[in-house]
Enzyme design. Structure first.
Site: not given
Lengths: 155, 414
Positions: B128, B204, B207, B230, B372
């Site tokens: 991202h 990261d 997700q 999220k 993104c």
């Protein structure tokens, strides 16, 4: 669903499937790129102006049906027009999408009615008004054209 | 939700008021949790209750409600730490404005203190922008090298030259789960290999954290960033988790009130611990909401959440293949345990923006665009996909409406 049919009128789908004036021009044509970062639409506009008239115009790039058909419709509409007429068309088109230049509208002034007839086939894009996020798709090629006209070499 | 052992979809759905609303006269089918997940009423209520009964600034007042506000804010740190398997959340969890700011903090604080011209860091092509641009900005200042892990035709990381890429590198910063492809990356083995090469590893987990158990101790990572909105929490707050000994050695990033021990005319002494990185009034209400989101997910059990979404993803992948064959493409790996519930759809001759527009009239919320991740989109050779992403409240009935709407889309443009 009625709004959706207004958005995707047959004429728009036709220009999306069979874009007019597709391609790029070599110099001395002016080449301008436009991006819509929101959805990744890209327009590459090649503009050849001779004696103050749009002698040729080509559109390349990729994107959604609204951005690409708007570019195709625009190319057909401005070919053979003077630079002044092309600028006028940009203003009228943006006005149709309720994007009048705020600075130009003086307080208390009567809004100038959009002459849809003067837009011809371009009027097919007025359904976009009901889809605010898509207005940027419809105006991408027109903003790119405005930039191209500004970048024309002074003659 | 107390006492629920089996995953009870109907009960979960009742916790999300927005799901009972209609969109264009149809049941709302929310398939955009990858962009932002809906908050359950437990989260909304916790935030409202805090504001109605406790609201005060933290770390300052001595009156009762101010002490309670401080206690709740610091409790959120512990809740997040526990949720991530951290040994001491109170020393390792920093609250930022969002996940992107967490990466900016990592780059500007750890990166600026530790990277020099001639150094290298390793990223992947499926990142991202949040895990790309802060490093590129820092690169402009310091002049180190950024190396890129490529992507295979199966849409997984190309690890064939990893040893070479890690050789002499100081950091591997990589996504745990791709927000476009749904690829679940092998973080445990990447952490092992990064450490063996003398590099640190940042992940990261935006997700990953909402969809499967994530344990920083078991994964043996050094930094982790995620996005509370999220994972059914509020917007306006992000999380950077860092191992305490690393965090303690990092210089402050943003300056101002709250992040100092002392300020004089000739300089300042920064605060210890996570507070050093929290200049100004922090997102207090949001931290309370995040705590509630953590409790909510803990009550469901992350194993159960993962199993539910895995089964749903398998159903979606096989249903879409059976219904559409090769007339639609999914940008991501084939089904399996390393395939998350992110469906990046492309249809020949129909742009993602048009797909999403028609889906909307069926009440189906998906996200069109580049998500993104422009370097990844270039690698895939597409300029946009229509992304459907799953959350805990999605079921096979949602996939069935998606299928109906996709058929209508193809018919309209066909």
């Amino acid at each position: 669903m009625a709004d959706l049919e207004e958005l995707y009128r047959e004429i728009i789908l036709d220009h999306y499937r069979n874009p007019r004036n597709r391609g790029e021009l070599q110099p001395p044509a002016v080449r301008v790129e436009g991006f819509n970062p929101l959805c990744g639409d890209e327009i590459v506009l090649s503009l050849l102006v001779e004696d103050g008239t749009v002698a040729d115009v080509k559109i390349a790039g990729s994107g959604c049906s609204i951005s690409q058909s708007s570019g195709s419709l625009m190319s057909a509409a401005i070919k053979g027009k003077t630079v002044e007429q092309a600028r006028g068309l940009i203003a009228t088109f943006k006005q149709m999408l309720s994007l009048g230049d705020d600075d130009a509208i003086e307080e208390g002034a009567e809004p100038v009615p959009v002459n849809l007839r003067s837009l011809g086939e371009l009027a097919a894009l007025q359904g976009v008004v009901k889809f605010p996020v898509r207005i940027k798709c419809a105006t991408l090629s027109w903003n790119t054209l405005a930039q191209g006209l500004d970048e024309l070499p002074a003659s | 939700m107390e006492g629920v052992t089996e995953f009870d979809l109907a009960a979960v759905r009742r916790d999300f008021p927005l799901l009972s609303k209609q969109l264009h006269g149809r049941r709302i089918v929310y398939l955009d949790s990858g962009a932002s997940a809906l908050p359950p009423h437990q989260v909304v209520t916790a935030m409202a209750t805090y504001q109605e009964t406790t609201h005060a600034n933290v770390h300052r007042g001595v009156y009762g409600t101010a002490e309670e506000a401080t206690r709740l804010y610091e409790l959120a740190r512990k809740d997040v730490g526990r949720f991530l398997g951290s040994k001491s959340g109170q020393d390792e969890v920093v609250f930022t404005k969002n996940c992107t700011e967490a990466f900016n903090l990592l780059a500007r604080s750890w990166g600026r203190a530790n990277l020099r011209a001639g150094d290298a860091i390793v990223l992947s092509e499926m990142e991202h922008h949040a895990n790309i641009v802060p490093w590129q900005q820092l690169q402009e200042m310091l002049g180190f090298e950024i190396r890129w892990i490529g992507i295979t035709e199966e849409r997984t990381l190309d690890l064939s030259n990893l040893d070479e890429l890690l050789d002499g590198a100081k950091l591997l910063s990589i996504t745990a789960t791709s927000n476009v492809l749904g690829t679940v990356n092998p973080i445990t083995s990447l952490a092992e290999r990064a450490h063996a090469a003398g590099a640190l590893i940042a992940i990261d987990a935006a997700q990953a954290v909402p969809h499967a158990p994530v344990d920083v101790t078991a994964l043996d990572v050094d930094f982790l960033a995620f996005s509370p909105h999220k994972m059914y929490g509020p917007t306006g707050i992000g999380v950077l988790w860092a191992r305490a000994e690393l965090l303690n050695a990092m210089p402050p990033f943003l300056g101002g009130g709250g992040m100092i021990k002392d300020v004089r005319l000739d300089g300042f002494i920064p605060a210890d611990g996570p507070q050093r990185f929290e200049a100004g009034t922090p997102p207090i209400t949001e931290a309370v909401g995040l705590s509630a989101a953590v409790h909510y997910l803990e009550s469901l059990g992350m194993e159960a959440v993962h199993e539910h979404e895995r089964a749903l993803t398998s159903y979606a992948l096989s249903t879409l293949a059976a219904e559409f064959g090769s007339s639609i493409s999914l940008q991501g790996p084939t089904d399996g345990p390393l395939r998350a519930g992110v469906l990046s759809i492309t249809i020949d001759g129909i742009h993602a923006h048009d797909v999403a527009q028609i889906l909307d009239t069926y009440g189906v919320c998906v996200r069109p665009g580049h998500h993104c991740a422009k370097p990844l989109m270039r690698r895939l050779g597409v300029n946009a996909t229509a992304r459907a992403s799953f959350g805990i409240y999605n079921g096979t009935d949602d996939v069935d409406v998606l299928v109906e709407a996709l058929h209508a889309t193809i018919k309209m443009f066909g």
